[in-house]
Design an enzyme around this catalytic site. Structure first.
Site, PDB file in Angstrom:
ATOM      1  N   THR A  29     -11.825   6.012 -19.971  1.00 54.44           N
ATOM      2  CA  THR A  29     -12.452   6.519 -18.754  1.00 54.44           C
ATOM      3  C   THR A  29     -13.967   6.391 -18.813  1.00 54.44           C
ATOM      4  OG1 THR A  29     -10.697   8.115 -18.495  1.00 54.44           O
ATOM      5  CG2 THR A  29     -12.812   8.694 -17.502  1.00 54.44           C
ATOM      6  N   GLY A  89      -5.792  12.877 -21.723  1.00 50.68           N
ATOM      7  CA  GLY A  89      -6.195  13.915 -20.782  1.00 50.68           C
ATOM      8  C   GLY A  89      -5.439  15.220 -20.914  1.00 50.68           C
ATOM      9  N   GLY A 108     -10.210  10.100 -23.261  1.00 54.93           N
ATOM     10  CA  GLY A 108      -9.131  10.252 -24.231  1.00 54.93           C
ATOM     11  C   GLY A 108      -7.887  10.820 -23.569  1.00 54.93           C
ATOM     12  N   ARG A 120       1.510  11.005 -12.540  1.00 49.55           N
ATOM     13  CA  ARG A 120       0.798  11.713 -13.627  1.00 49.55           C
ATOM     14  C   ARG A 120      -0.710  11.743 -13.340  1.00 49.55           C
ATOM     15  NH1 ARG A 120      -3.609  10.426 -17.257  1.00 49.55           N
ATOM     16  NH2 ARG A 120      -3.341  11.669 -19.135  1.00 49.55           N
ATOM     17  N   VAL A 121      -1.307  12.906 -13.550  1.00 48.78           N
ATOM     18  CA  VAL A 121      -2.755  13.047 -13.401  1.00 48.78           C
ATOM     19  C   VAL A 121      -3.282  13.624 -14.715  1.00 48.78           C
ATOM     20  CG1 VAL A 121      -4.578  14.292 -12.180  1.00 48.78           C
ATOM     21  CG2 VAL A 121      -2.637  13.368 -10.907  1.00 48.78           C
TER      22      VAL A 121
HETATM   23  N1  ASP Z   1      -8.748  10.826 -19.869  1.00 50.54           N
HETATM   24  C1  ASP Z   1      -7.992   9.803 -19.190  1.00 50.54           C
HETATM   25  C2  ASP Z   1      -6.669  10.348 -18.772  1.00 50.54           C
HETATM   26  O1  ASP Z   1      -6.079  11.087 -19.504  1.00 50.54           O
HETATM   27  C3  ASP Z   1      -7.791   8.600 -19.998  1.00 50.54           C
HETATM   28  C4  ASP Z   1      -9.024   7.988 -20.564  1.00 50.54           C
HETATM   29  O2  ASP Z   1      -9.939   8.611 -20.995  1.00 50.54           O
HETATM   30  O3  ASP Z   1      -9.084   6.786 -20.576  1.00 50.54           O
HETATM   31  O4  ASP Z   1      -6.185   9.948 -17.749  1.00 50.54           O
END
Ligand code: ASP
Length: 331
Positions: free
Chosen positions: A191, A245, A243, A219-220
């Site tokens: 992210t 989430g 990371g 999914r969120v």
């Molecule tokens: N934090 C994001 C999620 O869980 C994933 C990511 O950091 O790439 O959707």
């Protein structure tokens, strides 16, 4: 009972400031523990973001260096990654869910504490701008799925197929085993979370992602959740996460880090504590990655992650840098 009336009745305002507990004082007269030591010049403007997204910080810096505000800087900064189809973790070209659909999450927060978010939104390249419009043009904070998408079209965003050939090919390959195994630091979760302080000292943040690759439909994660993936408090600082989430949501990670800074911790110490809280909930076992970055009002920055490999970009008058993050697990 109104707050002022309550304070009056409890005698707090008649006892003189010296004896009023900090929590009972009006915010404007509180001296925050991390307030600037006199004579110490704050670093501003400044922008930082998760990972090595240098094109994004360069764009944000361009806005800040031209006297732009922090909100425009973070929006325009992360838009670079949303539009980059070679980036398979954000916006256009993002890896899809297990049904082959690219669904995007984003949120934005300004110096006044206003915020907006879109969750699991498809077919629009710039979720961050839709999130900003949720903040500025609706009575709501979050719009999800089809409602968010429809609002985006009403704003004039065009319908775009976000699944690129490359991401589709990988998804077809993935279906042969169909195992959901986020790989640490391998690009299935990256992210972009961005924090900026403009020349006036105002802080804003933005966070945008295509989420975990091959997630369940609907999914969120943490990224569009104010307090989890991003939090800004203009008196204290801001934090953002990347990371897995689900783990960040369990500790409301970004809010926690900002509150730790309010209590006097440096951004670095606060990020370290944020990671430790997550590890504690996992019996100190961590076969997943989390990375936090934070900034305080003075422009001090910090970052911490579980596994080596995470880094963050910063852009100030001193230059443009990618800084490897310290990690809980050492190589
Ligand atoms: N934090 C994001 C999620 O869980 C994933 C990511 O950091 O790439 O959707």
């Amino acid at each position: 009972m109104k707050r002022r009336k309550f304070l009056k009745r409890s005698g707090a305002l008649t006892t003189g400031l010296a004896t009023v507990p900090l929590a009972a004082m009006p915010l404007s007269s509180q001296s925050l523990p991390n307030s600037l030591p006199s004579g110490d010049d704050p670093v501003r403007p400044i922008v930082i973001c998760t990972w090595d997204f240098g094109n994004a910080t360069a764009k944000a810096w361009e806005v800040l260096a031209n006297d732009g505000n922090a909100l425009d800087a973070v929006e325009q900064g992360v838009m670079i990654e949303e539009a980059d189809e070679d980036n398979q973790t954000v916006g256009m070209g993002g890896r899809p869910d297990r049904d082959g659909r690219v669904s995007l999450d984003a949120c934005i927060m300004d110096a006044k504490g206003n915020c907006g978010a879109v969750l699991a939104m498809e077919n629009i390249v710039h979720p961050i701008s839709v999130a900003r419009a949720v903040m500025e043009r609706t009575p709501h904070v979050m719009l999800a799925g089809k409602g968010a998408e429809r609002f985006g079209y009403e704003l004039g965003f065009k319908k775009t197929d976000l699944l690129t050939k490359k991401s589709k090919k990988e998804w077809v390959e993935w279906q042969k085993t169909a195992q959901y195994k986020p790989v640490i630091n391998i690009e299935n979760h990256d992210t972009i979370g961005m924090l900026a302080i403009d020349a006036t000292g105002d802080i804003s943040g933005a966070c945008t992602t295509s989420g975990m690759a091959y997630k369940m439909a609907g999914r969120v994660g943490d990224s569009p959740i104010i307090g989890a993936g991003l939090f800004v408090d203009n008196e204290v600082g801001a934090a953002t996460a990347t990371g897995v989430g689900e783990e960040v949501v369990r500790t409301v990670g970004s809010f926690l880090i900002v509150e730790l800074m309010r209590q006097g911790k440096s951004p670095q110490e606060a990020c370290e504590e944020g990671v430790r809280r997550i590890l504690k909930k996992n019996d100190d076992k961590a076969d997943f990655q989390i990375g936090f970055i934070a900034i305080n009002k003075k422009g001090d920055t910090g970052s911490y992650c579980i596994h080596p490999g995470f880094s963050y970009r910063s852009y100030t008058k001193e230059g443009h840098r990618n800084t490897p993050s310290d990690s809980y697990i050492k190589v």
